[in-house]
Design an enzyme around this catalytic site. Structure first.
Site, PDB file in Angstrom:
ATOM      1  N   HIS A 115       0.726  -1.285  -0.116  1.00 38.52           N
ATOM      2  CA  HIS A 115      -0.080  -0.126  -0.169  1.00 38.52           C
ATOM      3  C   HIS A 115       0.786   1.284  -0.027  1.00 38.52           C
ATOM      4  O   HIS A 115       1.978   1.046   0.090  1.00 38.52           O
ATOM      5  CB  HIS A 115      -1.000   0.141   1.230  1.00 38.52           C
ATOM      6  CG  HIS A 115       0.014   0.045   2.552  1.00 38.52           C
ATOM      7  ND1 HIS A 115       0.622  -0.788   3.033  1.00 38.52           N
ATOM      8  CD2 HIS A 115       0.005   1.186   3.286  1.00 38.52           C
ATOM      9  CE1 HIS A 115       1.114  -0.390   4.335  1.00 38.52           C
ATOM     10  NE2 HIS A 115       0.800   1.067   4.192  1.00 38.52           N
ATOM     11  N   ASP A 117       0.816   4.996   1.856  1.00 37.66           N
ATOM     12  CA  ASP A 117       0.096   5.734   3.098  1.00 37.66           C
ATOM     13  C   ASP A 117      -1.070   6.447   2.681  1.00 37.66           C
ATOM     14  O   ASP A 117      -0.813   7.550   2.291  1.00 37.66           O
ATOM     15  CB  ASP A 117       1.134   6.225   4.013  1.00 37.66           C
ATOM     16  CG  ASP A 117       1.896   5.311   4.880  1.00 37.66           C
ATOM     17  OD1 ASP A 117       1.432   3.927   4.850  1.00 37.66           O
ATOM     18  OD2 ASP A 117       2.778   5.638   5.214  1.00 37.66           O
ATOM     19  N   HIS A 267       4.787   0.026   0.181  1.00 33.29           N
ATOM     20  CA  HIS A 267       5.542  -0.798   1.231  1.00 33.29           C
ATOM     21  C   HIS A 267       4.628  -1.786   1.717  1.00 33.29           C
ATOM     22  O   HIS A 267       3.384  -1.609   1.693  1.00 33.29           O
ATOM     23  CB  HIS A 267       6.151   0.083   2.068  1.00 33.29           C
ATOM     24  CG  HIS A 267       5.131   1.092   3.015  1.00 33.29           C
ATOM     25  ND1 HIS A 267       4.624   2.194   2.369  1.00 33.29           N
ATOM     26  CD2 HIS A 267       4.718   0.905   4.144  1.00 33.29           C
ATOM     27  CE1 HIS A 267       3.895   2.781   3.096  1.00 33.29           C
ATOM     28  NE2 HIS A 267       3.888   1.976   4.265  1.00 33.29           N
ATOM     29  N   ARG A 283       5.370   6.558  13.689  1.00 34.22           N
ATOM     30  CA  ARG A 283       5.157   7.216  12.148  1.00 34.22           C
ATOM     31  C   ARG A 283       4.660   8.575  12.306  1.00 34.22           C
ATOM     32  O   ARG A 283       3.528   8.877  12.962  1.00 34.22           O
ATOM     33  CB  ARG A 283       4.283   6.281  11.612  1.00 34.22           C
ATOM     34  CG  ARG A 283       4.527   6.385  10.072  1.00 34.22           C
ATOM     35  CD  ARG A 283       3.511   5.631   9.116  1.00 34.22           C
ATOM     36  NE  ARG A 283       2.075   6.346   9.239  1.00 34.22           N
ATOM     37  CZ  ARG A 283       1.089   5.659   8.654  1.00 34.22           C
ATOM     38  NH1 ARG A 283       1.439   4.579   8.103  1.00 34.22           N
ATOM     39  NH2 ARG A 283       0.087   6.292   8.717  1.00 34.22           N
TER      40      ARG A 283
END
Length: 292
Positions: A115, A117, A267, A283
């Site tokens: 995917h 983000d 990723h 994150r």
């Protein structure tokens, strides 16, 4: 009387080595914990457009410094799953299998599919900065695919076929598949994440370079195609995008700061022995613009 124009200061030279033959760099001999390193951070901002993935190892970042660094890349986004914003700074989304006082401090098994983000919002994330607070001694690698290389590796016929197609990205659809064992999304969360439509091939707004823009689970269908054809084409594009020659595998060490460009990479997280080992990752997510 003429006035001389000021010339911009030259960018700081970074000492680097490649992560993959086609994309990604590791930046060496850099300590980002001190605000005096902001000039180096600005050089990282420039480098990201070209290299797509940047690794800086051996960092000791406070939560506040992590956020300060991230803000130099742009405006920060706050994740829709507010229960995992547990550091006291809402800009930090926690990924973890750790439980404290009977509650998880972060989202576990997040991103175990390919995917980009926040592709499920109208203006998806430009980039992400993931900091390794605590990592298992084995497992939990993260894979990165260059969607620039994936696009360039397609046949001319396939490039022509998909160049102007659009696809629907659905967070609700992804959540139902990935977290079927959890409580469903609240009405507020659903309202914040309606389905959106993005191009299958997007243009990098800085470099002008083209890349594929697909993904597993989050991309529901290709607009205007019968369901069977849409499913088959998405499966073909997703399989192509993650061929070995387009992928970098990152093996985490504590103190790693990994920065990636969501506009031209996908990723995927990989499993680890979550009953035996702890994992805590922080994150931050940088806002982007509508894909075109």
């Amino acid at each position: 009387m003429s006035t001389a124009l000021a010339t911009p200061a030259p960018s700081l030279a970074l000492k680097t080595r490649p992560l993959h033959p086609g994309f990604g760099i590791e930046v060496l001999d850099l300590d980002l914990s001190d605000p005096a390193s902001d000039a180096a951070v600005d050089a990282l901002v420039e480098a990201l457009d070209v290299h797509s993935v940047i690794l800086v190892r051996g960092q000791q970042l406070s939560n506040r410094r992590h956020v300060e660094i991230s803000r130099r890349f742009g405006t920060l986004m706050v994740h829709v799953l507010k229960q995992f914003l547990t550091t006291g700074l809402p800009e930090i989304y926690v990924l973890s299998n750790v439980t404290e006082n009977g509650k998880p401090i972060g989202n576990h098994k997040e991103g175990w599919n390919w995917h980009s983000d926040l592709s499920y919002v109208a203006e998806p994330s430009m980039g992400s900065l993931l900091y390794a607070v605590e990592v298992p001694p084995e497992g939990a690698d993260t894979l990165f695919a260059s969607m620039h290389l994936a696009w360039e590796g397609l046949s001319p016929g396939m490039q022509a076929r998909i160049r102007h197609l659009k696809a629907t990205h659905s967070y609700a659809g992804y959540y139902a598949k990935a977290f079927a064992d959890r409580a469903p999304l609240t009405e507020e969360q659903k309202a914040r994440t309606p389905d959106v439509v993005h191009p299958v091939v997007r243009t990098h707004p800085v470099t002008g370079r083209l890349s594929l823009y697909v993904g597993e689970d989050i991309v529901k269908c290709i607009e205007g195609l019968p369901p069977e054809e849409s499913d088959a084409l998405l499966a073909e594009l997703n399989a192509h995008a993650v061929r070995d020659e387009f992928v970098y595998r990152h093996r985490w060490c504590q103190g790693d700061l990994l920065i990636w460009d969501n506009r031209c990479t996908m990723h995927c997280a990989t499993p680890y022995d979550d009953a035996r080992y702890r994992r805590i990752m922080h994150r931050t997510t940088v806002a982007g613009t509508r894909p075109f």
